[in-house]
Motif scaffolding. Structure first.
Motif, mmCIF file in Angstrom:
data_model
loop_
_atom_site.group_PDB
_atom_site.id
_atom_site.type_symbol
_atom_site.label_atom_id
_atom_site.label_comp_id
_atom_site.label_asym_id
_atom_site.label_seq_id
_atom_site.Cartn_x
_atom_site.Cartn_y
_atom_site.Cartn_z
ATOM 1 N N LYS A 34 4.423 -8.665 -16.828
ATOM 2 C CA LYS A 34 4.836 -9.263 -18.108
ATOM 3 C C LYS A 34 4.223 -8.509 -19.278
ATOM 4 O O LYS A 34 4.901 -8.223 -20.268
ATOM 5 C CB LYS A 34 4.438 -10.737 -18.154
ATOM 6 C CG LYS A 34 4.910 -11.431 -19.406
ATOM 7 C CD LYS A 34 4.551 -12.899 -19.405
ATOM 8 C CE LYS A 34 5.098 -13.523 -20.674
ATOM 9 N NZ LYS A 34 4.230 -14.525 -21.226
ATOM 10 N N SER A 35 2.945 -8.176 -19.180
ATOM 11 C CA SER A 35 2.282 -7.446 -20.261
ATOM 12 C C SER A 35 2.917 -6.078 -20.481
ATOM 13 O O SER A 35 3.137 -5.668 -21.624
ATOM 14 C CB SER A 35 0.793 -7.280 -19.964
ATOM 15 O OG SER A 35 0.152 -8.526 -19.978
ATOM 16 N N LEU A 36 3.214 -5.363 -19.404
ATOM 17 C CA LEU A 36 3.853 -4.052 -19.535
ATOM 18 C C LEU A 36 5.257 -4.186 -20.112
ATOM 19 O O LEU A 36 5.675 -3.372 -20.937
ATOM 20 C CB LEU A 36 3.889 -3.327 -18.189
ATOM 21 C CG LEU A 36 2.538 -2.861 -17.645
ATOM 22 C CD1 LEU A 36 2.718 -2.231 -16.274
ATOM 23 C CD2 LEU A 36 1.856 -1.900 -18.585
ATOM 24 N N GLU A 38 6.234 -6.309 -22.212
ATOM 25 C CA GLU A 38 6.087 -6.590 -23.640
ATOM 26 C C GLU A 38 5.528 -5.391 -24.405
ATOM 27 O O GLU A 38 5.344 -5.453 -25.609
ATOM 28 C CB GLU A 38 5.189 -7.811 -23.834
ATOM 29 C CG GLU A 38 5.807 -9.098 -23.323
ATOM 30 C CD GLU A 38 4.854 -10.277 -23.348
ATOM 31 O OE1 GLU A 38 3.644 -10.069 -23.621
ATOM 32 O OE2 GLU A 38 5.306 -11.397 -23.078
ATOM 33 N N GLY A 39 5.215 -4.318 -23.703
ATOM 34 C CA GLY A 39 4.715 -3.111 -24.352
ATOM 35 C C GLY A 39 3.206 -3.040 -24.474
ATOM 36 O O GLY A 39 2.672 -2.126 -25.094
ATOM 37 N N ASP A 40 2.506 -4.002 -23.890
ATOM 38 C CA ASP A 40 1.038 -4.001 -23.935
ATOM 39 C C ASP A 40 0.477 -3.266 -22.730
ATOM 40 O O ASP A 40 1.165 -3.073 -21.740
ATOM 41 C CB ASP A 40 0.502 -5.441 -23.909
ATOM 42 C CG ASP A 40 0.935 -6.237 -25.122
ATOM 43 O OD1 ASP A 40 1.143 -5.636 -26.187
ATOM 44 O OD2 ASP A 40 1.068 -7.473 -24.989
ATOM 45 N N GLN A 41 -0.774 -2.863 -22.844
ATOM 46 C CA GLN A 41 -1.439 -2.269 -21.695
ATOM 47 C C GLN A 41 -2.438 -3.275 -21.144
ATOM 48 O O GLN A 41 -2.860 -4.192 -21.841
ATOM 49 C CB GLN A 41 -2.126 -0.955 -22.047
ATOM 50 C CG GLN A 41 -3.315 -1.059 -22.973
ATOM 51 C CD GLN A 41 -3.952 0.294 -23.229
ATOM 52 O OE1 GLN A 41 -3.358 1.332 -22.959
ATOM 53 N NE2 GLN A 41 -5.153 0.299 -23.741
ATOM 54 N N VAL A 42 -2.807 -3.117 -19.884
ATOM 55 C CA VAL A 42 -3.756 -4.014 -19.231
ATOM 56 C C VAL A 42 -4.946 -3.178 -18.797
ATOM 57 O O VAL A 42 -4.815 -2.269 -17.980
ATOM 58 C CB VAL A 42 -3.115 -4.713 -18.010
ATOM 59 C CG1 VAL A 42 -4.136 -5.599 -17.314
ATOM 60 C CG2 VAL A 42 -1.894 -5.512 -18.428
ATOM 61 N N GLN A 43 -6.112 -3.493 -19.374
ATOM 62 C CA GLN A 43 -7.324 -2.744 -19.059
ATOM 63 C C GLN A 43 -8.262 -3.647 -18.273
ATOM 64 O O GLN A 43 -8.606 -4.739 -18.719
ATOM 65 C CB GLN A 43 -8.007 -2.276 -20.337
ATOM 66 C CG GLN A 43 -9.242 -1.459 -20.087
ATOM 67 C CD GLN A 43 -9.847 -0.930 -21.377
ATOM 68 O OE1 GLN A 43 -9.291 -1.098 -22.447
ATOM 69 N NE2 GLN A 43 -10.993 -0.317 -21.263
ATOM 70 N N THR A 49 -6.707 1.239 -16.172
ATOM 71 C CA THR A 49 -5.766 0.760 -17.176
ATOM 72 C C THR A 49 -4.335 0.975 -16.709
ATOM 73 O O THR A 49 -3.974 2.067 -16.284
ATOM 74 C CB THR A 49 -5.987 1.511 -18.511
ATOM 75 O OG1 THR A 49 -7.339 1.337 -18.917
ATOM 76 C CG2 THR A 49 -5.061 0.992 -19.594
ATOM 77 N N ALA A 51 -0.555 1.068 -18.112
ATOM 78 C CA ALA A 51 0.101 1.258 -19.401
ATOM 79 C C ALA A 51 1.500 1.815 -19.183
ATOM 80 O O ALA A 51 1.877 2.170 -18.056
ATOM 81 C CB ALA A 51 -0.720 2.216 -20.268
ATOM 82 N N ASN A 75 10.826 4.457 -19.938
ATOM 83 C CA ASN A 75 9.425 4.056 -19.874
ATOM 84 C C ASN A 75 9.045 3.925 -18.411
ATOM 85 O O ASN A 75 9.793 3.362 -17.618
ATOM 86 C CB ASN A 75 9.214 2.706 -20.566
ATOM 87 C CG ASN A 75 9.184 2.832 -22.061
ATOM 88 O OD1 ASN A 75 8.633 3.791 -22.599
ATOM 89 N ND2 ASN A 75 9.767 1.879 -22.747
#
Length: 89
Positions: A34-36, A38-43, A49, A51, A75
């Protein structure tokens, strides 16, 4: 290691049942996806990370006919290991 083996290892390393470990892994996958999306990265400190990386459009070639084709940009999810993980490996 496949998903079933990962769930088993997670259950052995923690005080979780296999069912709870699978639920935890599934929820982690959903949150990262879900985060990816939405264009966010997860660290994750000490691990790495997740991304998105954009690969631009390019011209390719059909190997059977030799004809030029246009490959769309896209992407793609990428993972960059943290220094701590690299040091262990």
């Amino acid at each position: 290691m496949n998903k079933a083996q990962l769930v088993t290892a997670m259950a052995q390393k923690s005080e979780l049942t296999k069912k709870d470990a699978q639920a935890a892994l599934t929820s982690l996958q959903k949150v990262i996806t879900k985060s990816l999306a939405e264009g966010d990265q997860v660290q994750i400190n000490g691990f790495g990370t997740f991304a998105l990386s954009y690969y631009p459009a390019r011209t390719g070639r059909n190997p059977q006919t030799g004809a030029s084709i246009e490959i769309e940009g896209a992407n793609k999810a990428v993972f960059k290991a943290s220094k701590a993980l690299k040091d262990v490996l």
